[in-house]
Design an enzyme around this catalytic site. Structure first.
Site, PDB file in Angstrom:
ATOM      1  CB  THR A   1       9.108  -6.887   4.367  1.00  6.27           C
ATOM      2  OG1 THR A   1       8.936  -5.659   5.074  1.00  6.27           O
ATOM      3  CG2 THR A   1       8.579  -8.017   5.260  1.00  6.27           C
ATOM      4  CG  ASP A   2      11.827  -2.559   6.290  1.00  3.66           C
ATOM      5  OD1 ASP A   2      10.638  -2.968   6.229  1.00  3.66           O
ATOM      6  OD2 ASP A   2      12.115  -1.340   6.227  1.00  3.66           O
ATOM      7  CD  GLU A   3       6.152  -3.880   7.973  1.00  3.63           C
ATOM      8  OE1 GLU A   3       5.403  -4.575   8.682  1.00  3.63           O
ATOM      9  OE2 GLU A   3       5.752  -2.926   7.294  1.00  3.63           O
TER      10      GLU A   3
ATOM     11  CE1 TYR B   1       3.459  -8.554   4.605  1.00  3.95           C
ATOM     12  CE2 TYR B   1       4.560  -6.877   5.947  1.00  3.95           C
ATOM     13  CZ  TYR B   1       4.442  -7.593   4.754  1.00  3.95           C
ATOM     14  OH  TYR B   1       5.322  -7.341   3.727  1.00  3.95           O
TER      15      TYR B   1
ATOM     16  CE  LYS C   1       7.046 -11.079   2.795  1.00  8.08           C
ATOM     17  NZ  LYS C   1       6.807 -11.592   1.405  1.00  8.08           N
TER      18      LYS C   1
HETATM   19  P1  NAD Z   1       0.377  -6.301  -3.085  1.00  4.82           P
HETATM   20  O1  NAD Z   1      -0.537  -6.628  -1.974  1.00  4.82           O
HETATM   21  O2  NAD Z   1       0.189  -5.050  -3.861  1.00  4.82           O
HETATM   22  O3  NAD Z   1       0.376  -7.502  -4.143  1.00  4.82           O
HETATM   23  C1  NAD Z   1       0.366  -8.843  -3.751  1.00  4.82           C
HETATM   24  C2  NAD Z   1      -0.051  -9.684  -4.971  1.00  4.82           C
HETATM   25  O4  NAD Z   1       0.007 -11.055  -4.591  1.00  4.82           O
HETATM   26  C3  NAD Z   1      -1.483  -9.409  -5.434  1.00  4.82           C
HETATM   27  O5  NAD Z   1      -1.498  -9.275  -6.830  1.00  4.82           O
HETATM   28  C4  NAD Z   1      -2.259 -10.636  -4.991  1.00  4.82           C
HETATM   29  O6  NAD Z   1      -3.344 -10.953  -5.844  1.00  4.82           O
HETATM   30  C5  NAD Z   1      -1.183 -11.708  -5.034  1.00  4.82           C
HETATM   31  N1  NAD Z   1      -1.437 -12.827  -4.109  1.00  4.82           N
HETATM   32  C6  NAD Z   1      -1.753 -12.769  -2.782  1.00  4.82           C
HETATM   33  N2  NAD Z   1      -1.896 -14.007  -2.281  1.00  4.82           N
HETATM   34  C7  NAD Z   1      -1.661 -14.869  -3.312  1.00  4.82           C
HETATM   35  C8  NAD Z   1      -1.653 -16.291  -3.421  1.00  4.82           C
HETATM   36  N3  NAD Z   1      -1.933 -17.072  -2.370  1.00  4.82           N
HETATM   37  N4  NAD Z   1      -1.354 -16.837  -4.618  1.00  4.82           N
HETATM   38  C9  NAD Z   1      -1.079 -16.056  -5.698  1.00  4.82           C
HETATM   39  N5  NAD Z   1      -1.089 -14.718  -5.655  1.00  4.82           N
HETATM   40  C10 NAD Z   1      -1.367 -14.126  -4.482  1.00  4.82           C
HETATM   41  O7  NAD Z   1       1.835  -6.369  -2.452  1.00  4.82           O
HETATM   42  P2  NAD Z   1       3.153  -5.556  -2.837  1.00  4.82           P
HETATM   43  O8  NAD Z   1       3.198  -4.311  -2.059  1.00  4.82           O
HETATM   44  O9  NAD Z   1       3.295  -5.526  -4.314  1.00  4.82           O
HETATM   45  O10 NAD Z   1       4.256  -6.527  -2.206  1.00  4.82           O
HETATM   46  C11 NAD Z   1       4.787  -7.609  -2.978  1.00  4.82           C
HETATM   47  C12 NAD Z   1       5.779  -8.372  -2.122  1.00  4.82           C
HETATM   48  O11 NAD Z   1       6.816  -7.502  -1.685  1.00  4.82           O
HETATM   49  C13 NAD Z   1       5.169  -8.965  -0.853  1.00  4.82           C
HETATM   50  O12 NAD Z   1       5.742 -10.226  -0.644  1.00  4.82           O
HETATM   51  C14 NAD Z   1       5.586  -8.000   0.246  1.00  4.82           C
HETATM   52  O13 NAD Z   1       5.718  -8.667   1.477  1.00  4.82           O
HETATM   53  C15 NAD Z   1       6.930  -7.533  -0.277  1.00  4.82           C
HETATM   54  N6  NAD Z   1       7.338  -6.177   0.143  1.00  4.82           N
HETATM   55  C16 NAD Z   1       6.510  -5.103  -0.047  1.00  4.82           C
HETATM   56  C17 NAD Z   1       6.952  -3.834   0.297  1.00  4.82           C
HETATM   57  C18 NAD Z   1       6.075  -2.611   0.096  1.00  4.82           C
HETATM   58  O14 NAD Z   1       6.430  -1.536   0.564  1.00  4.82           O
HETATM   59  N7  NAD Z   1       4.953  -2.711  -0.595  1.00  4.82           N
HETATM   60  C19 NAD Z   1       8.227  -3.660   0.838  1.00  4.82           C
HETATM   61  C20 NAD Z   1       9.043  -4.779   1.030  1.00  4.82           C
HETATM   62  C21 NAD Z   1       8.585  -6.025   0.647  1.00  4.82           C
HETATM   63  O1  DAU Z   2       8.553  -1.810   5.430  1.00  3.02           O
HETATM   64  C1  DAU Z   2       8.093  -2.567   4.341  1.00  3.02           C
HETATM   65  C2  DAU Z   2       6.599  -2.736   4.475  1.00  3.02           C
HETATM   66  O2  DAU Z   2       6.017  -1.472   4.155  1.00  3.02           O
HETATM   67  C3  DAU Z   2       6.029  -3.831   3.580  1.00  3.02           C
HETATM   68  O3  DAU Z   2       6.540  -5.063   4.006  1.00  3.02           O
HETATM   69  C4  DAU Z   2       4.501  -3.861   3.650  1.00  3.02           C
HETATM   70  O4  DAU Z   2       3.986  -4.792   2.741  1.00  3.02           O
HETATM   71  C5  DAU Z   2       3.986  -2.480   3.304  1.00  3.02           C
HETATM   72  O5  DAU Z   2       2.585  -2.451   3.455  1.00  3.02           O
HETATM   73  C6  DAU Z   2       4.619  -1.412   4.201  1.00  3.02           C
HETATM   74  O6  DAU Z   2       4.167  -1.546   5.572  1.00  3.02           O
HETATM   75  P1  DAU Z   2       3.779  -0.260   6.456  1.00  3.02           P
HETATM   76  O7  DAU Z   2       2.867  -0.680   7.531  1.00  3.02           O
HETATM   77  O8  DAU Z   2       5.008   0.505   6.815  1.00  3.02           O
HETATM   78  O9  DAU Z   2       3.015   0.590   5.297  1.00  3.02           O
HETATM   79  P2  DAU Z   2       1.649   1.442   5.314  1.00  3.02           P
HETATM   80  O10 DAU Z   2       1.590   2.171   4.022  1.00  3.02           O
HETATM   81  O11 DAU Z   2       0.485   0.634   5.732  1.00  3.02           O
HETATM   82  O12 DAU Z   2       1.939   2.502   6.468  1.00  3.02           O
HETATM   83  C7  DAU Z   2       3.066   3.355   6.430  1.00  3.02           C
HETATM   84  C8  DAU Z   2       3.052   4.175   7.711  1.00  3.02           C
HETATM   85  O13 DAU Z   2       1.941   5.073   7.670  1.00  3.02           O
HETATM   86  C9  DAU Z   2       2.882   3.354   8.959  1.00  3.02           C
HETATM   87  O14 DAU Z   2       3.643   3.925  10.025  1.00  3.02           O
HETATM   88  C10 DAU Z   2       1.387   3.469   9.273  1.00  3.02           C
HETATM   89  C11 DAU Z   2       1.052   4.859   8.773  1.00  3.02           C
HETATM   90  N1  DAU Z   2      -0.337   5.033   8.277  1.00  3.02           N
HETATM   91  C12 DAU Z   2      -0.793   4.185   7.321  1.00  3.02           C
HETATM   92  C13 DAU Z   2      -2.089   4.285   6.839  1.00  3.02           C
HETATM   93  C14 DAU Z   2      -2.608   3.341   5.801  1.00  3.02           C
HETATM   94  C15 DAU Z   2      -1.128   6.064   8.756  1.00  3.02           C
HETATM   95  O15 DAU Z   2      -0.692   6.856   9.620  1.00  3.02           O
HETATM   96  N2  DAU Z   2      -2.411   6.182   8.287  1.00  3.02           N
HETATM   97  C16 DAU Z   2      -2.916   5.323   7.357  1.00  3.02           C
HETATM   98  O16 DAU Z   2      -4.111   5.482   6.978  1.00  3.02           O
END
Ligand code: NAD
Ligand code: DAU
Length: 349
Positions: free
Chosen positions: A138-140, A163, A167
């Protein structure tokens, strides 16, 4: 290819498994622990696909991972499995360290054992052809930006939340397995995804769901934090590109040049759903809230030829449409544990 996709019942994993089955003739083994974020029903439409097999299990379970590599002759790992929500990591960091760091190490270790040409030669760095480990990061991990600038692959890691620290640690252990043992790896670092099947703890589906129900839309702080949004299909295609064209050992940033303030997104959702902005409620800010993320995608676009297909305007349109057409999916989630989580996070409604 015999691909082990981990976390394939979560948001991005679900979209990725479906993407791969429809674009390639590869065998996919989907290993997912089905935590609160994993949803087996996401995959109903492909459960009988000849190239697909689901296994419920934890990436930390060394024996299980060994068995899977052996039984399915795994030659590729794409590791999505992780605890992914920043707010939950602030409440309960430990499980993030277990899954995101130790789980990654178990997968790497097993890959080294199965993919080394001579597992008995501890000094050999020779691996079978066409094996690869992709860490979906992730970019985070780069921390936060000020008003100017973009994250490049050279930006130092400076994670701010439990988190993102977990990562970043996962990324470092992946890097170490490449440098020490010679394991063929890529790390991808993507910006915020949106699209179908996203768990409604994340900004966009949470706001869509609350707006549809006429409930408050909780904006952290002033709502002027910036995220760089990418449609999940574009992320899937980028990972597919890295799988086939990525140079071993390299990191690739993935992003769509779509910087938006949270408040802009929420207002856009309200406009599209024809709901009043009076639903917006500013609440206490997230602890350590990163102000701005933005990706420089020059490396993946110029070296690998990937480009995002969706503009944000197209992407958000089809995403809102999907949630409107899949209210059953949302309703099956926003019960029981979700309501308890919601009340703990945001206070009783
Ligand atoms: P998500 O939380 O929707 O899904 C995570 C999945 O992993 C779930 O199905 C969960 O059951 C499974 N899981 C968790 N712990 C586990 C374990 N110990 N063993 C097996 N399975 C397990 O997450 P997402 O948003 O789909 O993100 C997927 C990946 O992409 C993550 O690694 C996250 O860091 C990365 N990522 C997410 C975003 C985003 O915006 N959502 C952006 C960049 C990177
Ligand atoms: O940047 C990539 C990341 O994006 C991934 O690595 C993470 O898995 C994914 O959860 C996401 O992280 P963020 O913290 O950016 O996403 P989230 O949807 O939780 O929040 C997006 C923005 O919105 C953040 O600035 C927090 C804000 N927010 C979020 C929630 C849930 C609110 O203001 N109110 C809310 O209720």
């Amino acid at each position: 290819m015999n691909i082990l996709v981990t976390g394939g019942a979560g948001f991005i994993g679900t979209n990725f498994v479906k993407y791969m089955l429809s674009h390639h003739d590869y065998k996919i083994v989907n290993l997912d622990a089905l935590t609160y974020a994993g949803n087996i029903n996401n995959l109903k439409d492909i459960e009988n696909h000849t190239n697909y097999h689901f296994i419920k299990g934890d990436i930390c379970d060394r024996d299980l991972i060994n068995d899977i590599f052996k039984k399915y002759k795994i030659d590729t790992v794409i590791n999505f499995a992780a605890e992914s929500h920043v707010d939950r990591s602030i409440e309960e960091p430990e499980v993030f360290l277990k899954s995101n760091i130790l789980g990654t190490e178990v997968l790497l270790d097993t890959a080294v054992n199965y993919w080394k040409l001579d597992p008995n030669d501890k000094y050999s760095r020779d691996f079978k052809e066409d094996v690869k480990f992709i860490q979906v990061s992730t970019d985070e991990v780069y921390g936060e930006l000020g008003k100017e600038g973009l994250f490049t692959e050279q930006t130092p890691l400076a994670p701010n939340s439990p988190y993102s620290a977990s990562k970043a640690s996962g990324d470092l252990i992946v890097r170490a397995y490449h440098e020490t043992y010679g394991l063929p790896v890529n790390i991808t670092r993507c910006s915020n995804n949106y699209g179908p099947y996203q768990f409604p703890e994340k900004l966009i589906p949470l706001m869509i769901n609350n707006a549809l129900k006429g409930e408050d839309l909780p904006i952290y702080g002033d709502g002027k934090q910036v995220r760089d949004w990418l449609h999940v299909d574009d992320h899937c295609e980028a990972i597919d590109t890295v799988l086939h064209k990525g140079k071993v050992g390299e990191v690739y940033n993935i992003g769509g040049n779509n910087e938006k303030e949270n408040i802009e997104i929420v207002k856009l959702i309200l406009t599209k759903l024809e709901k009043s902005e009076e639903l917006i409620k500013h609440v206490t800010d997230r602890l350590g809230h990163d102000r701005r993320y933005a990706i420089d995608n020059t490396k993946i676009t110029t070296e690998l030829g990937w480009e995002p297909k969706y503009t944000f305007e197209q992407g958000i349109e089809v995403t809102i449409k999907w949630y409107l057409e899949n209210t059953d999916w949302m309703e099956s989630i926003v019960t029981g544990d979700y309501l308890t989580y919601y009340d703990q996070m945001y206070g009783k409604r």
